[in-house]
Design a protein around this motif. Structure first.
Motif, PDB file in Angstrom:
ATOM      1  N   ASN A   1       0.817  -1.213   0.000  1.00  0.00           N
ATOM      2  CA  ASN A   1       0.000   0.000   0.000  1.00  0.00           C
ATOM      3  C   ASN A   1       0.853   1.267   0.000  1.00  0.00           C
ATOM      4  O   ASN A   1       0.331   2.371   0.012  1.00  0.00           O
ATOM      5  CB  ASN A   1      -0.961   0.007   1.194  1.00  0.00           C
ATOM      6  CG  ASN A   1      -0.226  -0.101   2.508  1.00  0.00           C
ATOM      7  OD1 ASN A   1       0.995   0.028   2.561  1.00  0.00           O
ATOM      8  ND2 ASN A   1      -0.962  -0.331   3.574  1.00  0.00           N
ATOM      9  N   LEU A   2       2.163   1.088   0.009  1.00  0.00           N
ATOM     10  CA  LEU A   2       3.124   2.197  -0.023  1.00  0.00           C
ATOM     11  C   LEU A   2       2.981   3.167   1.138  1.00  0.00           C
ATOM     12  O   LEU A   2       3.421   4.311   1.064  1.00  0.00           O
ATOM     13  CB  LEU A   2       3.015   2.956  -1.351  1.00  0.00           C
ATOM     14  CG  LEU A   2       3.459   2.143  -2.576  1.00  0.00           C
ATOM     15  CD1 LEU A   2       3.277   2.959  -3.853  1.00  0.00           C
ATOM     16  CD2 LEU A   2       4.923   1.727  -2.451  1.00  0.00           C
ATOM     17  N   ARG A   3       2.388   2.704   2.236  1.00  0.00           N
ATOM     18  CA  ARG A   3       2.258   3.602   3.372  1.00  0.00           C
ATOM     19  C   ARG A   3       3.360   3.414   4.411  1.00  0.00           C
ATOM     20  O   ARG A   3       3.454   4.177   5.357  1.00  0.00           O
ATOM     21  CB  ARG A   3       0.890   3.424   4.025  1.00  0.00           C
ATOM     22  CG  ARG A   3      -0.173   4.209   3.276  1.00  0.00           C
ATOM     23  CD  ARG A   3      -1.445   4.254   4.050  1.00  0.00           C
ATOM     24  NE  ARG A   3      -2.081   2.944   4.069  1.00  0.00           N
ATOM     25  CZ  ARG A   3      -3.198   2.685   4.724  1.00  0.00           C
ATOM     26  NH1 ARG A   3      -3.808   3.632   5.408  1.00  0.00           N
ATOM     27  NH2 ARG A   3      -3.737   1.482   4.709  1.00  0.00           N
ATOM     28  N   SER A   4       4.166   2.385   4.248  1.00  0.00           N
ATOM     29  CA  SER A   4       5.263   2.210   5.198  1.00  0.00           C
ATOM     30  C   SER A   4       6.585   2.378   4.476  1.00  0.00           C
ATOM     31  O   SER A   4       6.693   2.193   3.268  1.00  0.00           O
ATOM     32  CB  SER A   4       5.206   0.833   5.848  1.00  0.00           C
ATOM     33  OG  SER A   4       5.458  -0.157   4.882  1.00  0.00           O
ATOM     34  N   LYS A   5       7.577   2.761   5.246  1.00  0.00           N
ATOM     35  CA  LYS A   5       8.888   2.984   4.669  1.00  0.00           C
ATOM     36  C   LYS A   5       9.394   1.738   3.967  1.00  0.00           C
ATOM     37  O   LYS A   5       9.936   1.791   2.866  1.00  0.00           O
ATOM     38  CB  LYS A   5       9.863   3.378   5.772  1.00  0.00           C
ATOM     39  CG  LYS A   5      11.263   3.625   5.268  1.00  0.00           C
ATOM     40  CD  LYS A   5      12.165   4.074   6.391  1.00  0.00           C
ATOM     41  CE  LYS A   5      13.577   4.286   5.888  1.00  0.00           C
ATOM     42  NZ  LYS A   5      14.527   4.449   7.001  1.00  0.00           N
ATOM     43  N   SER A   6       9.209   0.597   4.618  1.00  0.00           N
ATOM     44  CA  SER A   6       9.728  -0.644   4.057  1.00  0.00           C
ATOM     45  C   SER A   6       9.175  -0.868   2.659  1.00  0.00           C
ATOM     46  O   SER A   6       9.889  -1.301   1.755  1.00  0.00           O
ATOM     47  CB  SER A   6       9.368  -1.819   4.952  1.00  0.00           C
ATOM     48  OG  SER A   6       7.973  -1.872   5.164  1.00  0.00           O
ATOM     49  N   ASP A   7       7.923  -0.553   2.505  1.00  0.00           N
ATOM     50  CA  ASP A   7       7.287  -0.804   1.223  1.00  0.00           C
ATOM     51  C   ASP A   7       7.827   0.135   0.149  1.00  0.00           C
ATOM     52  O   ASP A   7       8.075  -0.272  -0.991  1.00  0.00           O
ATOM     53  CB  ASP A   7       5.773  -0.622   1.397  1.00  0.00           C
ATOM     54  CG  ASP A   7       5.005  -1.330   0.312  1.00  0.00           C
ATOM     55  OD1 ASP A   7       5.502  -2.341  -0.197  1.00  0.00           O
ATOM     56  OD2 ASP A   7       3.911  -0.845  -0.026  1.00  0.00           O
ATOM     57  N   VAL A   8       8.035   1.358   0.525  1.00  0.00           N
ATOM     58  CA  VAL A   8       8.606   2.327  -0.412  1.00  0.00           C
ATOM     59  C   VAL A   8      10.029   1.915  -0.784  1.00  0.00           C
ATOM     60  O   VAL A   8      10.431   1.971  -1.956  1.00  0.00           O
ATOM     61  CB  VAL A   8       8.595   3.744   0.204  1.00  0.00           C
ATOM     62  CG1 VAL A   8       9.314   4.727  -0.694  1.00  0.00           C
ATOM     63  CG2 VAL A   8       7.154   4.200   0.451  1.00  0.00           C
ATOM     64  N   GLU A   9      10.762   1.463   0.203  1.00  0.00           N
ATOM     65  CA  GLU A   9      12.145   1.037  -0.045  1.00  0.00           C
ATOM     66  C   GLU A   9      12.204  -0.131  -1.019  1.00  0.00           C
ATOM     67  O   GLU A   9      13.102  -0.229  -1.852  1.00  0.00           O
ATOM     68  CB  GLU A   9      12.798   0.619   1.275  1.00  0.00           C
ATOM     69  CG  GLU A   9      13.099   1.792   2.187  1.00  0.00           C
ATOM     70  CD  GLU A   9      14.296   2.555   1.706  1.00  0.00           C
ATOM     71  OE1 GLU A   9      15.400   2.011   1.795  1.00  0.00           O
ATOM     72  OE2 GLU A   9      14.111   3.692   1.209  1.00  0.00           O
TER      73      GLU A   9
END
Lengths: 339, 339
Positions: free
Chosen positions: B189-197
């Motif tokens: 969902n791109l709401r956490s840093k890990s996901d964006v990374e």
DNA sequence: ATTAATAAAATTAACGTTTCATTTAGTGAG
DNA sequence: CTCACTAAATGAAACGTTAATTTTATTAAT
């Protein structure tokens, strides 16, 4: 550091009123003038007041916490159940404290005592392995609802369970209808009522039908994949191996399938395998696992509702017993008897 | 009902001593004569005394509770992490309150406030989706450790994360080494840093190597099997479909594999699929899922240790940042590029 | 044996709430 | 304009602990 704690007193000071009034606002008492009410609310917002539930609970001897004590959080069956408990509890204004016992009886006792210590309003014990007298003892200090309890438990305590007996019975019958006569069973740890009932369902079905009853077709497992692998290997390497293996839960069944693969046996052509619980993974493994479905989520919801009703209704003292139905989900891991 | 509550006062009366002495016995103070100590202990046993932690916490403004707030208890990744937290917390004398947010930001906020209200000593937020200012605000009231935090979070708060960027980077590189050039990615969902990374890792790898970069090879998912199924279908039915699909987590990847099967595509012969997290199911699904392993349990343990150290050490005010390593686990769902 | 010093025990004031008994303010009837 | 009555606000006690202070008992030193 010095996190300064905002109390009702600070709110009262800022709002220019007494603590009693603030308390009345918080508890929604009607007897406070709307003008003052607003002042108090504004002050609470300004100070970012967060009520101290420990103080509140100390004073009122009530709380909105309930414990959920379960055996193995890493078995996907339990998170599904836990979600049912959580959703219902939240809906009814309660918060759950989730405790994982690792099937360790001591740890379970410690958790229950912790919950009493923290003055939780109630606790749901899932497949408790506490001795009956402990449960009896704790029930004097905290409201208890059991899910799949100890065998023969008789206390005045609510109980939610599924038709474990019928579940296994139907599974074995189904295997019989496919021509199997040599059906083995791998139990759990036999410490919970549900597990004993499953075994009984197996035994009854085998005795009823045209099955071969052999004691060495029954193995004592431990609800894990590794356990299933080990015992599955043993069963499949017997001189007269079973043609079908029922398991006390899905993880065990998955272990059995792996054992079969390791022995170059095909599932279901060479051996049929069935599980119990119907966790999500059943549909994902290859072959998809035939399993006895339990309404995990519903079970959790039901238990939460029963417990909280008991908490809210001070005089309700009769114990209630709910049985939810199981359902056989036929998938790819079971087939007609070879030969 | 009337569950009568045994207090320190009752114990004192039975032991023939003052409350102060009982309190000293409980807290292991040295200044009580062994004779009295024994009398008190006996009285506690006889009365089945259980300390009231709410009173204790009110008085001392300390507690042995820590919260663990995570997105989806039914994703097997989190129970594994939770177990790490629980084991370490128990070992250090703490109990965890497990809270499940369902990726709902409001619910997460409510939970954190509940924990503050109950005077928990600290809280571990996993993949928090709270706005930064909320975290900042709450951190004034309770010690916080983040696991896989918000993007760009800068506050004075400990952080435990894994090398998400490298993980995805290596996975894409590996696919490149198998000859793939058209590699798609399904995000969370791109709401956490890990996901964006993870997304950044993908982007960098694609730009670095001899891959085809196309915006429509990137889809926004939601960490679920259903999401993976839907987006996988879309990707595989494109005019120029990718030959490999990386996913932000394993559940998504499992959904993609199901989508491939539904379209009569073979994995990995027709399309390669890789997941992230390396949950236990990866080894069980067919084909076994190639995945980027995260040390779930270790991550939980580490976060618990860091948090509790911070709780115990009043003056420690520097924020610490720990990064644990990922590792690519190659299994059956990835293979050489077709054609 | 007396005093000084220390050890042990007892007492009491908090902690942040709620609740009940009071006091004060507000209202309408005579 | 009182009086009686109700509504609203206040004040204080209590919940079960801990911790600081005070009291009492014990020991050591002269």
């Amino acid at each position: 550091m010095s996190k300064k704690i905002v109390t009702i007193k600070d709110v009262a000071r800022l709002a220019g009123t007494s603590l009693g009034t603030v308390s009345n606002v918080i508890n929604g008492s009607k007897t406070v003038k709307s003008e003052n009410r607003e002042r108090v609310i504004k002050a609470m917002e300004e100070l970012e007041y967060i009520p101290n539930l420990t103080a509140q609970s100390l004073k009122t001897n009530k709380s909105k916490l309930i414990g959920l004590v379960l055996p193995t959080i890493t078995n996907p069956f339990y998170p599904a159940l836990a979600k049912g408990v959580e959703d219902m509890a939240n809906r009814m204004g309660y918060t759950i404290i989730l405790c994982n016992t690792d099937l360790d009886c001591e740890k379970e006792a410690r958790y229950v005592e912790m919950l009493i210590s923290n003055r939780a309003a109630g606790v749901i014990l899932v497949k408790s392995s506490l001795p009956e007298e402990s449960i009896e003892k704790y029930s004097k200090k905290i409201k208890i609802t059991l899910i799949d309890s100890k065998p023969n438990f008789q206390g005045n305590i609510d109980l939610v369970e599924t038709s474990n007996y019928e579940g296994l019975f139907k599974a074995v019958e189904y295997l019989g209808s496919l021509g199997h006569t040599r059906v083995a069973y791998i139990t759990g740890n036999l410490r919970s009522k549900s597990d004993v009932e499953r075994l009984n369902g197996y035994l009854q079905a085998v005795k009823n039908g045209k099955f071969l009853y052999r004691e060495d077709y029954i193995k004592n497992g431990n609800f894990t994949i590794d356990g299933g692998y080990k015992l599955g290997s043993e069963l499949l390497q017997m001189p007269e191996p079973p043609t079908a293996i029922c398991c006390s839960n899905d993880l065990t069944a998955i272990g059995v399938i792996q054992a079969a693969k390791a022995l170059n046996l095909r599932v279901p052509q060479d051996v049929s395998v069935a599980g119990f619980d119907d966790i999500d993974i059943c549909k994902l493994v290859m072959p998809a696992l035939t399993s006895i479905h339990q309404p995990k989520y519903d079970q959790g919801e039901k238990a939460a509702r029963v417990l909280i009703e008991k908490i809210n209704d001070e005089n309700a003292s009769i114990a209630r017993n709910y049985i939810l139905n199981t359902e056989l989900k036929i998938r790819e891991s079971t087939g007609i008897c070879p030969k």
